[in-house]
Motif scaffolding. Structure first.
Motif, PDB file in Angstrom:
ATOM      1  N   TYR A  92      30.003  25.925  50.247  1.00  0.00           N
ATOM      2  CA  TYR A  92      28.655  26.068  50.794  1.00  0.00           C
ATOM      3  C   TYR A  92      27.650  25.065  50.218  1.00  0.00           C
ATOM      4  O   TYR A  92      26.744  24.616  50.928  1.00  0.00           O
ATOM      5  N   HIS A  93      27.804  24.709  48.949  1.00  0.00           N
ATOM      6  CA  HIS A  93      26.914  23.698  48.367  1.00  0.00           C
ATOM      7  C   HIS A  93      27.110  22.362  49.075  1.00  0.00           C
ATOM      8  O   HIS A  93      26.137  21.693  49.450  1.00  0.00           O
ATOM      9  N   LYS A  94      28.371  21.981  49.252  1.00  0.00           N
ATOM     10  CA  LYS A  94      28.663  20.717  49.937  1.00  0.00           C
ATOM     11  C   LYS A  94      28.213  20.779  51.392  1.00  0.00           C
ATOM     12  O   LYS A  94      27.698  19.796  51.929  1.00  0.00           O
ATOM     13  N   ALA A  95      28.424  21.931  52.027  1.00  0.00           N
ATOM     14  CA  ALA A  95      28.007  22.088  53.419  1.00  0.00           C
ATOM     15  C   ALA A  95      26.483  21.947  53.535  1.00  0.00           C
ATOM     16  O   ALA A  95      25.983  21.272  54.446  1.00  0.00           O
ATOM     17  N   ALA A  96      25.759  22.583  52.613  1.00  0.00           N
ATOM     18  CA  ALA A  96      24.296  22.513  52.651  1.00  0.00           C
ATOM     19  C   ALA A  96      23.819  21.069  52.487  1.00  0.00           C
ATOM     20  O   ALA A  96      22.921  20.615  53.213  1.00  0.00           O
ATOM     21  N   ASN A  97      24.411  20.346  51.549  1.00  0.00           N
ATOM     22  CA  ASN A  97      24.023  18.945  51.345  1.00  0.00           C
ATOM     23  C   ASN A  97      24.349  18.100  52.580  1.00  0.00           C
ATOM     24  O   ASN A  97      23.573  17.223  52.981  1.00  0.00           O
ATOM     25  N   TYR A  98      25.504  18.382  53.174  1.00  0.00           N
ATOM     26  CA  TYR A  98      25.940  17.633  54.361  1.00  0.00           C
ATOM     27  C   TYR A  98      24.981  17.885  55.526  1.00  0.00           C
ATOM     28  O   TYR A  98      24.503  16.945  56.172  1.00  0.00           O
ATOM     29  N   TYR A  99      24.682  19.151  55.793  1.00  0.00           N
ATOM     30  CA  TYR A  99      23.794  19.478  56.905  1.00  0.00           C
ATOM     31  C   TYR A  99      22.365  19.025  56.638  1.00  0.00           C
ATOM     32  O   TYR A  99      21.629  18.674  57.564  1.00  0.00           O
TER      33      TYR A  99
END
Length: 263
Positions: free
Chosen positions: A125-132
Motif C-alpha cells: 500500500y505504501h508503494k501503491a500510494a506513492n505510485y498513484y
C-alpha cells in the motif's frame, strides 16, 4: 526522471481509458499481436499458451515463459504471462512480470494500470500510494488515480489524507464507470467513516449513491458493514450484501465477517 519522459508519460495517461474496473478483466487476445515476434518458435509457444489459458494455467505459464525465452522483446507473451499469473492468484509473480515488461515499454497504458493494481493487490500500500500520487500529479483531473490514491491511504489508515483527496474529487468533472467525481468522493467518504466506526454518517453517504454503485463489490461489502453495525443492526440483510460482494469478486474480508459467512 527527465522532462521529456514526463511529457510522454502524460500523453499515455491521457490516452488511458479511465472507465475500468479496479481489477482489469483477464482477457487473452487470440488474434493479432501488439508486437509481432519474428521467431516462429516463440509464436508457436504463444499460441499454445493461449490454447491452454482456460484449461491448464500452469501449461499456459510455461509456454508464455518459453516464448519470452526465445524472444525477450515479445511483449504479447509478457502480457499473457501476467494474465496467467493473475488467473492463478500469483499476484507477486504477475507484478514481477509487469516490472520486466515496463523495462521494455515504460509507456504502455495497460502496464501502467497493471502495476498500480498489482501493488495494491499484493498489499504494497505504501508503494501503491506513492505510485498513484505520482500519476495523479501528472494527471490531476484523472478520477481513477485520485480514487486509487485515496483507497491506498485508507488501507494505510491515513484517513485525514484520504479525506483531503475525497474533497478534491468533488470538483473533478471526469467520469469513471458511469459516475462522476462527486459520487466517488461519497463512496470513499462512506468507507472512511466505516473505518472511523461512524456508521450513521457512512450510511448517509452510501444512501446517496446506492443506485449508482449497487453492482460494485466494495460498495456491497461496506454497505454490509454499515447494516451490521448501525444502531438498529440487521445481520440478515448485511449477510446478503456480504455474499453479493463475494460473488462479484471482493476479496479483502475482515476475518470476523468471513467467520460470519462460514458459520
Amino acid at each position: 526522471m527527465k522532462t521529456k519522459h514526463y511529457f510522454f508519460l502524460l500523453l499515455v495517461l491521457i490516452s488511458i481509458n479511465l472507465p475500468a474496473q479496479f481489477l482489469i478483466p483477464i482477457i487473452i487476445p487470440y488474434e493479432g499481436y501488439k508486437c509481432h515476434s519474428k521467431d516462429e518458435i516463440a509464436r508457436d509457444y504463444y499460441r499454445k499458451a493461449v490454447d491452454n489459458f482456460y484449461k491448464n494455467v500452469p501449461a499456459s505459464i510455461a509456454y508464455f515463459k518459453g516464448a519470452i525465452a526465445r524472444d525477450k522483446y515479445f511483449c504479447d507473451a509478457y502480457f499473457g504471462l501476467i494474465q496467467s499469473y493473475k488467473k492463478n492468484q500469483e499476484f507477486d509473480k504477475a507484478l514481477e512480470q509487469v516490472n520486466l515488461a515496463l523495462d521494455l515499454n515504460a509507456l504502455d497504458p495497460w502496464l501502467v494500470k497493471q502495476k498500480g493494481f498489482l501493488l495494491f493487490r499484493t498489499g504494497e500500500y505504501h508503494k501503491a500510494a506513492n505510485y498513484y500520487d505520482s500519476l495523479s500529479r501528472l494527471q490531476p483531473r484523472g478520477t481513477l488515480w485520485q480514487f486509487l490514491l485515496a483507497e491506498s491511504l485508507i488501507k494505510l489508515n491515513l484517513l485525514d489524507s484520504a479525506k483531503k483527496i475525497t474533497m478534491q474529487m468533488e470538483y473533478i468533472e471526469g467520469h469513471l464507470e458511469g459516475a462522476d467525481g462527486n459520487s466517488y468522493s461519497l463512496l470513499l467518504q462512506g468507507k472512511i467513516y466505516c473505518h472511523l466506526k461512524d456508521y450513521k454518517t457512512a450510511l448517509k453517504a452510501f444512501d446517496l449513491i446506492k443506485d449508482e454503485f449497487k453492482q460494485r463489490p466494495d460498495f456491497n461489502y461496506y454497505y454490509g458493514l454499515v447494516l451490521l453495525n448501525k444502531e438498529d443492526a440487521n445481520e440478515k440483510k448485511a449477510l446478503r450484501y456480504f455474499r453479493k460482494a463475494k460473488r462479484k469478486g471482493y476479496y479483502d474480508f475482515d476475518p470476523k465477517i468471513e467467520a460470519l459467512l462460514n458459520r
